[in-house]
Motif scaffolding. Sequence first.
Motif, mmCIF file in Angstrom:
data_model
loop_
_atom_site.group_PDB
_atom_site.id
_atom_site.type_symbol
_atom_site.label_atom_id
_atom_site.label_comp_id
_atom_site.label_asym_id
_atom_site.label_seq_id
_atom_site.Cartn_x
_atom_site.Cartn_y
_atom_site.Cartn_z
ATOM 1 N N ILE A 1 0.836 -1.208 0.000
ATOM 2 C CA ILE A 1 0.000 0.000 0.000
ATOM 3 C C ILE A 1 0.867 1.252 0.000
ATOM 4 O O ILE A 1 0.621 2.198 -0.766
ATOM 5 N N ASN A 2 1.896 1.282 0.832
ATOM 6 C CA ASN A 2 2.771 2.459 0.890
ATOM 7 C C ASN A 2 3.515 2.664 -0.424
ATOM 8 O O ASN A 2 3.687 3.802 -0.881
ATOM 9 N N ASP A 3 3.946 1.576 -1.045
ATOM 10 C CA ASP A 3 4.628 1.680 -2.332
ATOM 11 C C ASP A 3 3.682 2.211 -3.404
ATOM 12 O O ASP A 3 4.045 3.070 -4.209
ATOM 13 N N MET A 4 2.455 1.718 -3.399
ATOM 14 C CA MET A 4 1.478 2.199 -4.383
ATOM 15 C C MET A 4 1.148 3.669 -4.147
ATOM 16 O O MET A 4 1.000 4.427 -5.105
ATOM 17 N N ALA A 5 1.036 4.079 -2.895
ATOM 18 C CA ALA A 5 0.755 5.487 -2.601
ATOM 19 C C ALA A 5 1.852 6.368 -3.191
ATOM 20 O O ALA A 5 1.567 7.433 -3.754
ATOM 21 N N GLU A 6 3.081 5.906 -3.094
ATOM 22 C CA GLU A 6 4.217 6.646 -3.657
ATOM 23 C C GLU A 6 4.142 6.687 -5.183
ATOM 24 O O GLU A 6 4.245 7.742 -5.797
ATOM 25 N N LYS A 7 3.934 5.535 -5.791
ATOM 26 C CA LYS A 7 3.895 5.437 -7.257
ATOM 27 C C LYS A 7 2.695 6.181 -7.851
ATOM 28 O O LYS A 7 2.790 6.727 -8.942
ATOM 29 N N LEU A 8 1.575 6.164 -7.118
ATOM 30 C CA LEU A 8 0.368 6.839 -7.609
ATOM 31 C C LEU A 8 0.347 8.311 -7.219
ATOM 32 O O LEU A 8 -0.614 9.009 -7.521
ATOM 33 N N GLN A 9 1.397 8.765 -6.551
ATOM 34 C CA GLN A 9 1.542 10.168 -6.158
ATOM 35 C C GLN A 9 0.325 10.659 -5.380
ATOM 36 O O GLN A 9 -0.195 11.745 -5.637
ATOM 37 N N ASP B 1 -1.942 -7.869 -7.029
ATOM 38 C CA ASP B 1 -2.030 -7.849 -8.496
ATOM 39 C C ASP B 1 -1.989 -6.408 -9.016
ATOM 40 O O ASP B 1 -1.294 -6.119 -10.001
ATOM 41 N N LEU B 2 -2.729 -5.515 -8.365
ATOM 42 C CA LEU B 2 -2.685 -4.098 -8.759
ATOM 43 C C LEU B 2 -1.280 -3.540 -8.601
ATOM 44 O O LEU B 2 -0.783 -2.819 -9.473
ATOM 45 N N HIS B 3 -0.652 -3.864 -7.499
ATOM 46 C CA HIS B 3 0.719 -3.418 -7.232
ATOM 47 C C HIS B 3 1.658 -3.891 -8.343
ATOM 48 O O HIS B 3 2.471 -3.114 -8.856
ATOM 49 N N ASP B 4 1.527 -5.152 -8.731
ATOM 50 C CA ASP B 4 2.385 -5.710 -9.776
ATOM 51 C C ASP B 4 2.179 -4.988 -11.108
ATOM 52 O O ASP B 4 3.139 -4.712 -11.833
ATOM 53 N N ILE B 5 0.934 -4.674 -11.433
ATOM 54 C CA ILE B 5 0.643 -3.953 -12.679
ATOM 55 C C ILE B 5 1.278 -2.563 -12.641
ATOM 56 O O ILE B 5 1.896 -2.124 -13.611
ATOM 57 N N ILE B 6 1.130 -1.879 -11.525
ATOM 58 C CA ILE B 6 1.712 -0.541 -11.373
ATOM 59 C C ILE B 6 3.232 -0.612 -11.523
ATOM 60 O O ILE B 6 3.839 0.228 -12.184
ATOM 61 N N GLN B 7 3.839 -1.634 -10.924
ATOM 62 C CA GLN B 7 5.292 -1.809 -11.021
ATOM 63 C C GLN B 7 5.718 -2.008 -12.478
ATOM 64 O O GLN B 7 6.700 -1.440 -12.914
ATOM 65 N N MET B 8 4.962 -2.820 -13.226
ATOM 66 C CA MET B 8 5.318 -3.115 -14.613
ATOM 67 C C MET B 8 5.135 -1.899 -15.519
ATOM 68 O O MET B 8 5.921 -1.689 -16.432
#
Length: 75
Positions: free
Chosen positions: A15-23, A45-52
């Motif tokens: 969640i914290n990583d996604m918050a960072e990536k999604l600004q 799965d959402l996290h993995d998509i965002i990473q890719m």
Amino acid sequence: MSLDQPTQENLEVIINDMAEKLQVVNRSIMDPEDYDLDKYEEIKDLHDIIQMKGQLSVSEIQAFVQELGQYRKPQ
């Protein structure tokens, strides 16, 4: 660190990583405590998509945030 196991600690990392990536400016909507551990696989799965994807458009960011909202615990 392996994020394959559905633990509260791994959920927090994701969640914290996604918050960072999604600004996400309003971090209160990305509080890991508000997310359902039973939905860990979907969130990962959402996290993995965002990473890719890497760079995201504004509409993609909005779509991911909206999708994440579905995995929050009922208030």
